[in-house]
Design an enzyme around this catalytic site. Structure first.
Site, PDB file in Angstrom:
ATOM      1  N   GLU A  12       9.951  10.454  11.769  1.00  0.00           N
ATOM      2  CA  GLU A  12       8.739  10.566  12.559  1.00  0.00           C
ATOM      3  C   GLU A  12       8.989  10.421  14.074  1.00  0.00           C
ATOM      4  O   GLU A  12       8.109  10.704  14.868  1.00  0.00           O
ATOM      5  CB  GLU A  12       7.709   9.528  12.076  1.00  0.00           C
ATOM      6  CG  GLU A  12       7.221   9.852  10.668  1.00  0.00           C
ATOM      7  CD  GLU A  12       6.491   8.712   9.997  1.00  0.00           C
ATOM      8  OE1 GLU A  12       5.559   8.995   9.233  1.00  0.00           O
ATOM      9  OE2 GLU A  12       6.858   7.539  10.203  1.00  0.00           O
ATOM     10  N   GLY A  78      -0.865  10.357   3.181  1.00  0.00           N
ATOM     11  CA  GLY A  78      -1.325  11.022   1.964  1.00  0.00           C
ATOM     12  C   GLY A  78      -2.802  11.383   2.124  1.00  0.00           C
ATOM     13  O   GLY A  78      -3.609  10.550   2.553  1.00  0.00           O
ATOM     14  N   MET A 175       0.542   3.454   5.655  1.00  0.00           N
ATOM     15  CA  MET A 175       0.947   2.061   5.479  1.00  0.00           C
ATOM     16  C   MET A 175       1.061   1.265   6.797  1.00  0.00           C
ATOM     17  O   MET A 175       1.554   0.141   6.780  1.00  0.00           O
ATOM     18  CB  MET A 175       2.265   2.010   4.698  1.00  0.00           C
ATOM     19  CG  MET A 175       2.135   2.678   3.334  1.00  0.00           C
ATOM     20  SD  MET A 175       3.661   2.759   2.374  1.00  0.00           S
ATOM     21  CE  MET A 175       3.934   1.050   1.971  1.00  0.00           C
ATOM     22  N   GLU A 176       0.600   1.839   7.905  1.00  0.00           N
ATOM     23  CA  GLU A 176       0.775   1.144   9.186  1.00  0.00           C
ATOM     24  C   GLU A 176      -0.419   1.191  10.147  1.00  0.00           C
ATOM     25  O   GLU A 176      -0.641   0.250  10.915  1.00  0.00           O
ATOM     26  CB  GLU A 176       1.992   1.733   9.961  1.00  0.00           C
ATOM     27  CG  GLU A 176       3.326   1.584   9.280  1.00  0.00           C
ATOM     28  CD  GLU A 176       3.606   2.686   8.272  1.00  0.00           C
ATOM     29  OE1 GLU A 176       2.944   3.743   8.327  1.00  0.00           O
ATOM     30  OE2 GLU A 176       4.474   2.488   7.407  1.00  0.00           O
ATOM     31  N   ASP A 199       1.385  14.712   1.550  1.00  0.00           N
ATOM     32  CA  ASP A 199       1.158  14.715   0.095  1.00  0.00           C
ATOM     33  C   ASP A 199      -0.319  14.399  -0.130  1.00  0.00           C
ATOM     34  O   ASP A 199      -1.030  14.063   0.817  1.00  0.00           O
ATOM     35  CB  ASP A 199       2.036  13.664  -0.593  1.00  0.00           C
ATOM     36  CG  ASP A 199       1.777  12.267  -0.045  1.00  0.00           C
ATOM     37  OD1 ASP A 199       2.499  11.857   0.869  1.00  0.00           O
ATOM     38  OD2 ASP A 199       0.810  11.609  -0.483  1.00  0.00           O
TER      39      ASP A 199
HETATM   40  N1  ADE Z   1       2.451   8.077   3.630  1.00  0.00           N
HETATM   41  C1  ADE Z   1       2.589   9.363   3.235  1.00  0.00           C
HETATM   42  N2  ADE Z   1       2.044   9.535   2.019  1.00  0.00           N
HETATM   43  C2  ADE Z   1       1.556   8.333   1.634  1.00  0.00           C
HETATM   44  C3  ADE Z   1       0.907   7.876   0.465  1.00  0.00           C
HETATM   45  N3  ADE Z   1       0.643   8.690  -0.552  1.00  0.00           N
HETATM   46  N4  ADE Z   1       0.549   6.563   0.407  1.00  0.00           N
HETATM   47  C4  ADE Z   1       0.844   5.734   1.444  1.00  0.00           C
HETATM   48  N5  ADE Z   1       1.470   6.118   2.546  1.00  0.00           N
HETATM   49  C5  ADE Z   1       1.826   7.407   2.658  1.00  0.00           C
END
Ligand code: ADE
Length: 231
Positions: A12, A78, A175-176, A199
């Site tokens: 990233e 995601g 996650m951040e 995703d």
């Molecule tokens: N970052 C990218 N895809 C993610 C997901 N499915 N869950 C958490 N963090 C992500």
């Protein structure tokens, strides 16, 4: 003016680093900060590591050590809203920690006890700038502005997506972001979180993630460059 740019993973930040000029490195703890110029602006770039605590540590150092005026978080996420596709961009209008639960004391899901709100708002000007820049680069159909939810969980489950959508009306999950938002709220730093979708957070998430993470990270990086040009 100095702008802090944070990404969670090497993928990233690597391309932003490759176009930075006059780079000086500085180690703090096990974090490696790159000071330099990008698009003619003074920046500090760092890979913060994965998860909310890593992100919070980094955002705090950005403010307290480098005295940044603004923070831009760039990376992948995601998709939660079913209309959002892999490769699309989400600009975080506000951010919530989806794994916080003190409902036993009457707080809403996501709300940290004894804090006024359950969400942290992105800086209005930076959010608009990021949104407009992304639309210019990728077109209106691929760019979204809305809520980003964060937790110390990689989401790969249809049930969990449904829950995140119903509970928070989330556009995407990662996650951040909300941890950076929390620090920026506390330390009074204007910020924006920009995520490209790697995703759809479903049972295929780990496979799609592997395939699309690099392209998505590139999309997010292109927007950061566009924003810097306009700041
Ligand atoms: N970052 C990218 N895809 C993610 C997901 N499915 N869950 C958490 N963090 C992500």
């Amino acid at each position: 003016m100095i702008i802090g740019i944070i990404g969670a993973m090497n993928e990233e930040i690597i391309e932003l680093k490759s176009v930075m000029k006059n780079i000086a490195e500085e180690n703090i703890g096990n974090l490696l900060f790159f000071k330099g110029e990008l698009e003619g602006k003074n920046v500090v770039l760092v890979e913060c590591g994965i998860g909310k605590v890593n992100a919070a540590i980094c955002a705090t150092i950005m403010k307290e050590h480098f005295d940044v005026d603004k923070i831009i978080f760039t990376g992948v996420a995601g998709g939660v809203n079913p209309s959002i596709n892999i490769g699309d961009i989400v600009v975080g209008e506000d951010l919530v920690q989806h794994d916080v639960n003190a409902t036993a004391f009457g707080y809403r899901l996501g709300q940290i006890p004894r804090m006024d709100d359950y969400k942290f708002n992105g800086d209005e000007k930076l959010v608009s700038l990021a949104y407009e820049t992304a639309i210019d680069q990728f077109g209106k159909d691929k760019v979204w502005k809305g809520r980003i939810v964060s937790g110390d969980q990689f989401i790969a489950s249809d049930d969990k997506i449904k829950w995140l959508k119903e509970t928070f009306d989330a556009f995407c999950t990662e996650m951040e972001g909300a941890a950076v938002a929390h620090v920026c709220h506390t330390l009074d730093v204007p910020f924006v979180v920009i995520r490209a979708i790697s995703d759809k957070a479903d049972s295929e998430a780990n496979v799609d993630y592997g395939e699309f993470v690099k392209v998505a990270a590139k999309n997010s990086k292109t927007i950061v460059e566009g924003i810097l040009r306009k700041l």
